[in-house]
Design an enzyme around this catalytic site. Structure first.
Site, PDB file in Angstrom:
ATOM      1  CB  ALA A 145      -0.863  -0.007   1.256  1.00  0.00           C
ATOM      2  N   GLY A 174       0.132  -5.222   0.480  1.00  0.00           N
ATOM      3  CA  GLY A 174      -0.976  -5.189  -0.465  1.00  0.00           C
ATOM      4  C   GLY A 174      -0.604  -5.803  -1.806  1.00  0.00           C
ATOM      5  CD  GLU A 230      -3.126  -7.782   2.050  1.00  0.00           C
ATOM      6  OE1 GLU A 230      -2.865  -6.586   1.816  1.00  0.00           O
ATOM      7  OE2 GLU A 230      -3.777  -8.144   3.044  1.00  0.00           O
ATOM      8  CD  GLU A 248       0.881  -5.954   5.111  1.00  0.00           C
ATOM      9  OE1 GLU A 248       1.678  -6.884   5.372  1.00  0.00           O
ATOM     10  OE2 GLU A 248       0.204  -5.929   4.072  1.00  0.00           O
TER      11      GLU A 248
HETATM   12  N1  CAA Z   1       4.597   3.419   0.093  1.00  0.00           N
HETATM   13  C1  CAA Z   1       5.122   4.632  -0.226  1.00  0.00           C
HETATM   14  N2  CAA Z   1       6.421   4.817  -0.493  1.00  0.00           N
HETATM   15  C2  CAA Z   1       7.231   3.738  -0.457  1.00  0.00           C
HETATM   16  C3  CAA Z   1       6.753   2.458  -0.151  1.00  0.00           C
HETATM   17  C4  CAA Z   1       5.361   2.314   0.125  1.00  0.00           C
HETATM   18  N3  CAA Z   1       4.832   1.139   0.391  1.00  0.00           N
HETATM   19  N4  CAA Z   1       7.779   1.596  -0.195  1.00  0.00           N
HETATM   20  C5  CAA Z   1       8.866   2.310  -0.518  1.00  0.00           C
HETATM   21  N5  CAA Z   1       8.543   3.600  -0.681  1.00  0.00           N
HETATM   22  C6  CAA Z   1       9.425   4.690  -1.099  1.00  0.00           C
HETATM   23  C7  CAA Z   1      10.547   4.934  -0.109  1.00  0.00           C
HETATM   24  O1  CAA Z   1      10.155   5.829   0.902  1.00  0.00           O
HETATM   25  C8  CAA Z   1      11.617   5.499  -1.001  1.00  0.00           C
HETATM   26  O2  CAA Z   1      11.286   6.840  -1.229  1.00  0.00           O
HETATM   27  P1  CAA Z   1      12.453   7.938  -1.409  1.00  0.00           P
HETATM   28  O3  CAA Z   1      13.277   7.484  -2.566  1.00  0.00           O
HETATM   29  O4  CAA Z   1      11.729   9.205  -1.599  1.00  0.00           O
HETATM   30  O5  CAA Z   1      13.219   7.887  -0.122  1.00  0.00           O
HETATM   31  C9  CAA Z   1      11.423   4.766  -2.312  1.00  0.00           C
HETATM   32  O6  CAA Z   1      10.088   4.253  -2.264  1.00  0.00           O
HETATM   33  C10 CAA Z   1      12.366   3.603  -2.526  1.00  0.00           C
HETATM   34  O7  CAA Z   1      12.341   2.777  -1.371  1.00  0.00           O
HETATM   35  P2  CAA Z   1      13.691   2.196  -0.724  1.00  0.00           P
HETATM   36  O8  CAA Z   1      14.720   3.261  -0.632  1.00  0.00           O
HETATM   37  O9  CAA Z   1      13.293   1.493   0.512  1.00  0.00           O
HETATM   38  O10 CAA Z   1      14.155   1.166  -1.871  1.00  0.00           O
HETATM   39  P3  CAA Z   1      14.747  -0.291  -1.720  1.00  0.00           P
HETATM   40  O11 CAA Z   1      14.948  -0.788  -3.092  1.00  0.00           O
HETATM   41  O12 CAA Z   1      15.883  -0.294  -0.751  1.00  0.00           O
HETATM   42  O13 CAA Z   1      13.591  -1.169  -1.039  1.00  0.00           O
HETATM   43  C11 CAA Z   1      11.368  -2.051  -0.728  1.00  0.00           C
HETATM   44  C12 CAA Z   1      12.386  -1.398  -1.713  1.00  0.00           C
HETATM   45  C13 CAA Z   1      11.860  -3.431  -0.335  1.00  0.00           C
HETATM   46  C14 CAA Z   1      10.057  -2.132  -1.457  1.00  0.00           C
HETATM   47  C15 CAA Z   1      11.263  -1.173   0.541  1.00  0.00           C
HETATM   48  O14 CAA Z   1      11.005   0.160   0.147  1.00  0.00           O
HETATM   49  C16 CAA Z   1      10.129  -1.584   1.461  1.00  0.00           C
HETATM   50  O15 CAA Z   1      10.308  -2.492   2.252  1.00  0.00           O
HETATM   51  N6  CAA Z   1       8.985  -0.881   1.377  1.00  0.00           N
HETATM   52  C17 CAA Z   1       7.870  -1.097   2.256  1.00  0.00           C
HETATM   53  C18 CAA Z   1       7.116  -2.329   1.900  1.00  0.00           C
HETATM   54  C19 CAA Z   1       5.943  -2.508   2.830  1.00  0.00           C
HETATM   55  O16 CAA Z   1       6.039  -2.395   4.011  1.00  0.00           O
HETATM   56  N7  CAA Z   1       4.809  -2.821   2.212  1.00  0.00           N
HETATM   57  C20 CAA Z   1       3.612  -3.045   2.966  1.00  0.00           C
HETATM   58  C21 CAA Z   1       2.866  -1.758   2.999  1.00  0.00           C
HETATM   59  S1  CAA Z   1       1.493  -1.875   4.068  1.00  0.00           S
HETATM   60  C22 CAA Z   1       0.280  -2.607   3.179  1.00  0.00           C
HETATM   61  O17 CAA Z   1       0.474  -3.031   2.103  1.00  0.00           O
HETATM   62  C23 CAA Z   1      -1.030  -2.638   3.931  1.00  0.00           C
HETATM   63  C24 CAA Z   1      -2.107  -3.396   3.320  1.00  0.00           C
HETATM   64  O18 CAA Z   1      -2.433  -4.452   3.757  1.00  0.00           O
HETATM   65  C25 CAA Z   1      -2.909  -2.840   2.237  1.00  0.00           C
END
Ligand code: CAA
Length: 704
Positions: A63, A102, A105, A125
């Site tokens: 998400a 998400g 999912e 999450e």
């Molecule tokens: N939402 C918004 N922004 C996000 C994001 C997200 N889910 N995931 C990453 N970003 C942004 C980061 O803030 C970063 O932004 P900046 O460049 O402006 O700093 C950019 O994307 C790149 O991210 P990383 O620097 O972390 O890049 P990476 O290649 O090292 O890692 C990743 C990539 C593994 C996807 C890591 O970003 C990550 O773990 N992201 C979070 C994933 C997560 O927690 N997803 C679950 C979300 S909750 C959900 O989905 C709820 C639900 O049930 C609906």
């Protein structure tokens, strides 16, 4: 059609492509786009199957976290997934990069999942203080089994594609490296072979198996009581998975998941954890440095000193695949240092973290030397010798003659003035502080200390290398103790006053661990050794203001040979072979005598007062650090405290804590303390100003 999701067709396959860089987060536009593209694919009579895939580097990584805490926008992700799952055409998720939260999912809503071998999937999450709220807790157990789903959902682990295939999460592990080719090949096979599969919601076999033996729930809850102490969402994750077994049907399970999701969303921990997620990334962005500035290449490193810090730093380089030369002054010290490094690696190997071959490989990257001249080939040299300006100046003076042009010269000092050190080199633009935290191979914080003349390129190189070594690099300006130890000193001083006024070390530690620190300051002192603080105090004797309140309890402990865990006693006593701190009547007697000697009538001090004083001391000094420009932003201070000192991640950090408490309340507390003790408390001007304006550190930072 939204411009972040597009529909196209190749042969008989409809392609639904998400292009929402950088990580294809499922923002409102993506959710709406998916619904529209799905409708288009269903209506396209030429398409026999629909493949959902991500453009760029990844599938949907979750998400859009930036939307959390705001009014939810339609359509909800759960609804999008329901429509995918019940669509009249076969849907296939083609995964590369990461399918997280998400994202996974959405994939579980598809009839099939295919991934390239390098992909990873997970439901992280829990790390953001929430739970998978779009059916993940109901669908994952149906494909992977309840025990595997519980493990994945409560740890947030990213599972590599081959393992996900074994677990039944993926239907196919593609030999293709290109995700579109992987999706098309699999979809064409589905059509050609007439492969069919039940929607995940209708697969109940693994739930039926789990109903026969439910001990896994008690086991995981017991485990979380230890590993997730103080956290809210891991326990709700378990409740949600359990609901998959207990709910009368799938839809009722989804409803329960939604309720639990909302509880997590509303919990204060969620806001703290999301602040921390973005904070970790924010600190790498340095105001005033061009975004595209490249750091120098560091292909070989040097470390001066093979003591605890030097050895740990050398291990960081060896772990990251960078050859490192470690220089000592005597063969004895060098042998001891290298022996300790090998012993550390062997402990890791015994715990199954490395193979013996990996230990040898890492040791093979470390070369010992007794001659500074052997550092002439290093691109980065980190000094980790005795904490004395005289010694450091001598080392850096010599380095100037040895190091190659453009080599980064860094000091691991934790207090000393980097500018004074740089002045001995004739190349101050290449000099800075790289303050690792002990044990350096474990602790994630790296304070990168920018001297007055440190070049942007040098700073960028240090931050890049920090990232490569797996550290969170935070930039600090030059001041005594930099961001972290400067604040620590003020906080510990306040705690020492409380000891003289009426508290005992174990009461202070209990208050701090109840808040969420893994250890209290006195247990940490015993771990680090009380000799370090003693030496520091002697260093400060000459300049200390004689009117300052000085607490001598720690000196008495030192004089009695109580140096902490290593001597079996310090602030606590320790039993042989056990690191558990035990309150000691001898320490209590020393403290009572100290109060009496100063004529202080001891008073009861409760946990709330201890905590408030500790946190207010941190916030107040943090505000001064911001005002002086030592830290760029409040979030830098928060990350220093999280990654260097164990500030609970779900509380965000001291400055985030203060914003949430209300700066007017923090000021009122400090004014109350100052009324009784004006010598040690006065409200920092920035804090006072922001409180008067009804503002926050965050708002102030955004306006800079
Ligand atoms: N939402 C918004 N922004 C996000 C994001 C997200 N889910 N995931 C990453 N970003 C942004 C980061 O803030 C970063 O932004 P900046 O460049 O402006 O700093 C950019 O994307 C790149 O991210 P990383 O620097 O972390 O890049 P990476 O290649 O090292 O890692 C990743 C990539 C593994 C996807 C890591 O970003 C990550 O773990 N992201 C979070 C994933 C997560 O927690 N997803 C679950 C979300 S909750 C959900 O989905 C709820 C639900 O049930 C609906």
């Amino acid at each position: 059609m939204s411009n972040v999701v597009s529909y196209s067709r190749e042969g008989e396959i409809g392609l639904i492509t998400i292009a929402n860089p950088p990580v294809n987060a499922s923002s409102q536009a993506v959710r709406q786009g998916l619904l529209d593209a799905l409708a288009q694919g269903v209506a396209d009579s030429g398409a026999k199957a629909l493949v959902i895939l991500g453009d760029g580097r990844t599938f949907i990584a979750g998400a859009d976290i930036k939307e959390f805490g705001k009014t939810p926008l339609d359509p909800p992700l759960g609804e999008v997934i329901n429509q995918i799952e019940t669509a009249p055409k076969t849907t296939i998720a083609a995964i590369h990069g990461t399918a997280l939260g998400g994202g996974l999912e959405v994939a579980l809503g598809c009839r099939f999942r295919v991934a390239v071998r390098s992909a990873k999937v997970g439901l992280p999450e829990v790390l953001l203080g929430i739970l998978p709220g779009a059916g993940g807790t109901q669908r994952l157990p149906r494909v992977a089994g309840v025990d595997n789903a519980l493990e994945m959902i409560t740890t947030g682990r990213h599972v590599p594609a081959p393992e996900a295939f074994e677990l039944g999460i993926l239907d196919e592990l593609s030999q293709e490296t290109d995700v579109k080719a992987a999706g098309l090949a699999f979809a064409n096979r589905v059509i050609a072979e007439g492969l069919a599969s039940k929607p995940v919601r209708d697969r109940d076999e693994k739930l039926t198996q789990a109903r026969a033996d439910r001990s896994v729930f008690a086991e995981i809850r017991a485990k979380l009581e230890k590993s997730a102490r103080g956290l809210f969402s891991p326990f709700r994750c378990v409740d949600a998975v359990e609901a998959a077994l207990d709910a009368p049907d799938f839809v009722a399970g989804l409803k329960r998941e939604r309720e639990l999701f909302q509880e997590c969303m509303d919990s204060p921990q969620r806001a703290g954890l999301i602040h921390s997620f973005f904070g970790e990334r924010e600190v790498a962005k340095i105001p005033g440095i061009p975004k595209d500035l490249k750091g120098r290449t560091v292909a070989a490193a040097g470390v001066i000193g093979a003591g605890t810090m030097g050895g740990g730093i050398a291990m960081c380089f060896a772990n990251a695949g960078i050859p490192v030369t470690v220089v000592e002054t005597s063969q004895d010290a060098l042998d001891r240092g290298l022996g300790k490094i090998r012993a550390n690696y062997e402990i890791s190997a015994r715990r199954g973290r490395f193979t013996d071959a990996q230990v040898d490989e890492r040791m093979g990257r470390i070369t010992g030397s007794l001659d500074l001249a052997d550092l002439k080939g290093a691109d980065m040299i980190i000094e980790a010798v005795f904490e004395s300006m005289e010694v450091k100046r001598e080392v850096f003076g010599k380095l100037h003659a040895i190091a190659k042009p453009g080599a980064i010269l860094a000091s691991n000092t934790s207090y000393l003035n980097v500018d004074e050190i740089a002045a001995t080199t004739g190349r101050p633009q290449d000099v800075l502080g790289m303050h690792f935290f002990s044990p350096a191979n474990v602790m994630k914080l790296l304070e990168v200390v920018r001297g007055a003349q440190t070049s942007d390129e040098t700073l960028r190189t240090a931050l890049d290398i920090g990232k490569k070594l797996g550290k969170i690099g935070v930039v600090s300006g030059v001041c005594d103790g930099f961001i972290g130890n400067r604040m620590l000193k003020i906080y510990k001083t306040q705690m020492d006053y409380l000891l003289e006024d009426g508290a005992l070390p174990w009461e202070v530690d209990a208050a701090m661990t109840a808040f969420g620190f893994p250890m209290g300051p006195y247990a940490v002192g015993d771990l680090a050794g009380l000799d370090i603080g003693y030496m520091n105090r002697r260093r400060e004797d000459a300049t200390r203001d004689p009117s300052e309140r000085y607490v001598a309890i720690a000196d008495t402990l030192y004089d009695r040979g109580r140096l902490g865990q290593k001597t079996g006693s310090g602030w606590y006593r320790y039993e042989d072979g056990n690191r558990k701190p035990i309150p000691d009547p001898e320490v209590e007697a020393i403290i009572l005598a100290a109060s009496e000697e100063k004529g202080i009538t001891r008073r009861p001090i409760d946990a709330d007062e201890i905590l408030t004083r500790a946190l207010c001391a941190l916030v107040n000094e943090g505000a001064r650090i911001l005002e002086e420009g030592i830290a760029f932003r409040p979030v830098d201070i928060d990350m220093v405290w999280q990654f260097g000192y164990g500030f609970p991640r779900y509380e965000g950090g001291p400055m985030f804590w203060a914003d949430r408490r209300g700066l007017d309340r923090v000021v009122a507390d400090i004014e109350r303390f100052a009324a009784k003790d004006p010598n040690s408390w006065s409200v920092a001007p920035l804090l006072k100003k922001l409180a008067a304006e009804g503002s926050t550190f965050k708002a102030w930072s955004a306006a800079q």
